[in-house]
Design a protein around this motif. Structure first.
Motif, mmCIF file in Angstrom:
data_model
loop_
_atom_site.group_PDB
_atom_site.id
_atom_site.type_symbol
_atom_site.label_atom_id
_atom_site.label_comp_id
_atom_site.label_asym_id
_atom_site.label_seq_id
_atom_site.Cartn_x
_atom_site.Cartn_y
_atom_site.Cartn_z
ATOM 1 N N GLU A 1 0.757 -1.058 0.044
ATOM 2 C CA GLU A 1 0.072 0.061 -0.104
ATOM 3 C C GLU A 1 0.820 1.200 0.157
ATOM 4 O O GLU A 1 1.767 1.102 0.915
ATOM 5 N N TYR A 2 0.626 2.257 -0.875
ATOM 6 C CA TYR A 2 1.504 3.323 -1.369
ATOM 7 C C TYR A 2 1.600 4.053 0.189
ATOM 8 O O TYR A 2 2.719 4.581 0.650
ATOM 9 N N GLU A 3 0.437 4.356 0.904
ATOM 10 C CA GLU A 3 0.269 5.030 2.087
ATOM 11 C C GLU A 3 1.243 4.537 3.175
ATOM 12 O O GLU A 3 1.706 5.269 3.984
ATOM 13 N N GLU B 1 -2.759 3.953 -7.987
ATOM 14 C CA GLU B 1 -1.983 4.203 -6.657
ATOM 15 C C GLU B 1 -0.710 4.713 -6.696
ATOM 16 O O GLU B 1 -0.339 5.533 -5.837
ATOM 17 N N TYR B 2 0.210 4.327 -7.590
ATOM 18 C CA TYR B 2 1.690 4.671 -7.665
ATOM 19 C C TYR B 2 1.967 5.663 -8.436
ATOM 20 O O TYR B 2 3.257 6.104 -8.601
#
Length: 194
Positions: A56-58, A120-121
């Motif tokens: 997950e990016y976050e 997301e990225y």
């Protein structure tokens, strides 16, 4: 997170290495090689990023921000594969207080419709203007990379024209566990900006 604390002396140059997806153990060979080639005047920190199997990016962004906040002086940043693309995205979107001496990115996948389509990225369209203009930025990619297509390098070169681009003929995705070309550029950078 697993990280071995190393006692530093005032002359050490700090290097923060962010590994690729699911690659903490595999990329450790790169981190060890980089430390060996750079020598004792450099300290390569190599933290294990969270949730390698459920990226997950976050979560990765937060870990990077935490790692940077713990540093007390200018840092050289290095990222491999997904770790490098998350590092680049983080630097273009977050306010980072620690001075960054240089950003070295190895075998990065390009995220978006032209590359691997995972929103997301993805970087913002104007990412070049979001990075500090004086930030030395280097990309490295092997023509024989068996994981990330070599064509992704050209997409980054177009999006970030200020970057220095290194096209390597061989080495694969893991650069044969030899980052001497990256270490050479780090040392040159440090010679120009002691």
């Amino acid at each position: 997170m697993e990280q071995i604390p190393i006692e530093r002396n005032a002359m050490d140059h700090q290097v923060l290495f962010i590994h690729g997806a699911g690659g903490y153990e595999e990329d450790e060979k790169l981190a060890v090689d980089l430390q060996d080639v750079l020598g004792g005047a450099y300290e390569v920190q190599y933290p294990q990023m969270p949730n390698e199997d459920n990226l997950e990016y976050e979560a990765w962004k937060q870990q990077i921000v935490t790692e940077l906040a713990a540093l007390d002086d200018a840092v050289i940043l290095l990222g491999h594969s997904l770790g490098g693309s998350i590092l680049l995205k983080c630097l273009s979107e977050e306010k980072i207080d620690v001075p960054i001496a240089g950003l070295f990115l190895i075998a990065l996948p390009f995220w978006g419709t032209e590359g691997w389509n995972v929103s997301e990225y993805e970087l913002e369209k104007n990412v070049a203007s979001k990075l500090p203009s004086e930030l030395p930025l280097f990309f490295y990619h092997s023509r024989d990379d068996e994981i990330v297509p070599f064509s992704h390098l050209a997409l980054y070169a177009e999006k970030l024209p200020q970057a220095t681009i290194h096209e390597c003929d061989t080495g694969g995705h893991q650069f044969n566990n030899d980052l001497s070309v990256v270490a050479r550029d780090i040392k040159r950078l440090e010679t120009k900006n002691p």
